[in-house]
Design a protein around this motif. Sequence first.
Motif, PDB file in Angstrom:
ATOM      1  N   GLU A 183       0.678  -1.199   0.057  1.00  0.00           N
ATOM      2  CA  GLU A 183      -0.014   0.212  -0.012  1.00  0.00           C
ATOM      3  C   GLU A 183       0.776   1.276   0.001  1.00  0.00           C
ATOM      4  O   GLU A 183       0.570   2.209  -0.650  1.00  0.00           O
ATOM      5  CB  GLU A 183      -0.960   0.111   1.076  1.00  0.00           C
ATOM      6  CG  GLU A 183      -1.795   1.088   1.181  1.00  0.00           C
ATOM      7  CD  GLU A 183      -2.838   1.233   2.472  1.00  0.00           C
ATOM      8  OE1 GLU A 183      -3.509   2.063   2.606  1.00  0.00           O
ATOM      9  OE2 GLU A 183      -2.606   0.196   3.310  1.00  0.00           O
ATOM     10  N   ALA A 184       1.997   1.223   0.881  1.00  0.00           N
ATOM     11  CA  ALA A 184       2.772   2.632   0.921  1.00  0.00           C
ATOM     12  C   ALA A 184       3.497   2.807  -0.484  1.00  0.00           C
ATOM     13  O   ALA A 184       3.557   3.778  -0.708  1.00  0.00           O
ATOM     14  CB  ALA A 184       3.869   2.273   2.086  1.00  0.00           C
ATOM     15  N   ALA A 185       4.070   1.463  -0.988  1.00  0.00           N
ATOM     16  CA  ALA A 185       4.746   1.553  -2.276  1.00  0.00           C
ATOM     17  C   ALA A 185       3.805   2.340  -3.289  1.00  0.00           C
ATOM     18  O   ALA A 185       4.342   3.043  -4.244  1.00  0.00           O
ATOM     19  CB  ALA A 185       5.253   0.530  -2.757  1.00  0.00           C
ATOM     20  N   THR A 186       2.515   1.639  -3.311  1.00  0.00           N
ATOM     21  CA  THR A 186       1.675   2.216  -4.376  1.00  0.00           C
ATOM     22  C   THR A 186       1.294   3.731  -4.185  1.00  0.00           C
ATOM     23  O   THR A 186       1.346   4.437  -5.167  1.00  0.00           O
ATOM     24  CB  THR A 186       0.223   1.574  -4.341  1.00  0.00           C
ATOM     25  OG1 THR A 186       0.611   0.102  -4.395  1.00  0.00           O
ATOM     26  CG2 THR A 186      -0.753   2.097  -5.325  1.00  0.00           C
ATOM     27  N   GLU A 187       1.118   4.267  -2.952  1.00  0.00           N
ATOM     28  CA  GLU A 187       1.038   5.576  -2.902  1.00  0.00           C
ATOM     29  C   GLU A 187       2.197   6.555  -3.164  1.00  0.00           C
ATOM     30  O   GLU A 187       2.161   7.486  -3.504  1.00  0.00           O
ATOM     31  CB  GLU A 187       0.881   6.034  -1.354  1.00  0.00           C
ATOM     32  CG  GLU A 187      -0.644   5.244  -0.722  1.00  0.00           C
ATOM     33  CD  GLU A 187      -0.929   5.520   0.525  1.00  0.00           C
ATOM     34  OE1 GLU A 187       0.284   5.746   1.382  1.00  0.00           O
ATOM     35  OE2 GLU A 187      -1.694   5.199   1.158  1.00  0.00           O
ATOM     36  N   ALA A 188       3.557   5.900  -3.131  1.00  0.00           N
ATOM     37  CA  ALA A 188       4.704   6.482  -3.450  1.00  0.00           C
ATOM     38  C   ALA A 188       4.611   6.305  -5.100  1.00  0.00           C
ATOM     39  O   ALA A 188       5.877   6.754  -5.692  1.00  0.00           O
ATOM     40  CB  ALA A 188       5.704   6.053  -2.892  1.00  0.00           C
ATOM     41  N   GLY A 189       3.878   5.665  -5.720  1.00  0.00           N
ATOM     42  CA  GLY A 189       4.173   5.562  -7.113  1.00  0.00           C
ATOM     43  C   GLY A 189       4.809   4.328  -7.691  1.00  0.00           C
ATOM     44  O   GLY A 189       5.257   4.146  -8.804  1.00  0.00           O
ATOM     45  N   TYR A 190       5.075   3.227  -6.870  1.00  0.00           N
ATOM     46  CA  TYR A 190       5.961   2.151  -7.017  1.00  0.00           C
ATOM     47  C   TYR A 190       4.772   0.897  -7.013  1.00  0.00           C
ATOM     48  O   TYR A 190       3.711   0.839  -6.225  1.00  0.00           O
ATOM     49  CB  TYR A 190       7.032   2.017  -6.452  1.00  0.00           C
ATOM     50  CG  TYR A 190       8.072   2.739  -6.576  1.00  0.00           C
ATOM     51  CD1 TYR A 190       8.944   2.474  -7.357  1.00  0.00           C
ATOM     52  CD2 TYR A 190       7.924   4.127  -6.120  1.00  0.00           C
ATOM     53  CE1 TYR A 190      10.011   3.477  -7.828  1.00  0.00           C
ATOM     54  CE2 TYR A 190       9.168   5.039  -6.408  1.00  0.00           C
ATOM     55  CZ  TYR A 190      10.294   4.692  -7.095  1.00  0.00           C
ATOM     56  OH  TYR A 190      11.280   5.457  -7.540  1.00  0.00           O
ATOM     57  N   LEU A 191       5.232  -0.049  -7.914  1.00  0.00           N
ATOM     58  CA  LEU A 191       4.560  -1.503  -7.651  1.00  0.00           C
ATOM     59  C   LEU A 191       5.594  -2.263  -7.107  1.00  0.00           C
ATOM     60  O   LEU A 191       6.780  -2.340  -7.203  1.00  0.00           O
ATOM     61  CB  LEU A 191       4.298  -1.897  -9.115  1.00  0.00           C
ATOM     62  CG  LEU A 191       3.074  -1.221 -10.101  1.00  0.00           C
ATOM     63  CD1 LEU A 191       2.998  -1.878 -11.300  1.00  0.00           C
ATOM     64  CD2 LEU A 191       1.946  -1.117  -9.049  1.00  0.00           C
TER      65      LEU A 191
END
Length: 332
Positions: free
Chosen positions: A84-92
């Motif tokens: 979830e945190a990576a997605t919010e930062a624009g990463y998969l």
Amino acid sequence: MAATLRDVALLAGVSPKTASNVINDRPHVKPSTRAKVEAAIAELHYRPNLTARQLKYGRSGFLNLAIPQIDWPYFAELAARLTEAATEAGYLLLLDVTSATHEAEAALMAGVQPSKVDGLIFSPLALSAEEIATRTDTTPMVLLGERAVPSDHDHVSVDSVVAAKAMTEHLIGLGRRRIAAIGRLSNSGTASVRMEGYHQALAAAGLGRRSEYEEGVGDYLRSEGKLAMARLLALPEPPDAVFAFNDLMAIGALQACREAGVRVPEDIAVAGFDDIAESAYTAPTLTTVAPDLDVLTSEVLRLLLTRIDGSRTEAEDVQVPWQIVVRESTGG
């Protein structure tokens, strides 16, 4: 059609550059501006264009999380939070399960990844600090766990010596004097540091160590905790408290007590470590050490992303806060 960066900027009433600064978590953005952009991102369900990022910055937009097991609730919850945190930062976030084998962990150290990734989050169990120190792959990496690691590597962990000492002191404070530990495991950094904290608390209270109260296990599973507790209950002088080095073993220990007709916490207090979701729903509910996973997640992403963008070069060793959650298994 999918929302674009310009759509976000238009809805938020800012320039595309400002919207980009918020999306990439750059500093010097006013809180009110950041809030407007984040609201626009949420309303438009905006996701960064990873292909465009790769072309512009030479990045893939992927991070890799390498953990020893996915069926251990602690790692499953950690993976969910980091995703979830990576997605919010624009990463998969890609997931790699090593099964704690030396071969798989060594391959990761050598740069063998499931895909081209911009950064690696790695929880090694089989590798030594000396082996980690020989790494030549330059992919940014953050290490997790309680094992000793080279000082020039980013590392996020819980101070398990202090936490285990505090949990043992909690049991001593209840008036328990025959306190056993479940979780001795060869070549395990987790086991060694938690055992050290347990020993420190016993020594400080003037309680001698008893080898028959230090139960070894083959792995940190419910079944191993159950078998270890059964052995402890069969002793001529069973313990009056047990500290299991993770919640899964503590849950197995609770089952062994139920089957033996031993009351928890009246006859024996039981405590664990990790505060997995299941620990709040056992019968009785389980007292445990609860690491702050919110802080852990944010610190891991901060360390990794600042390595990726080159804004930080000095290694950091971050210790995550924790607390003892007292529940019914010790009288809470």
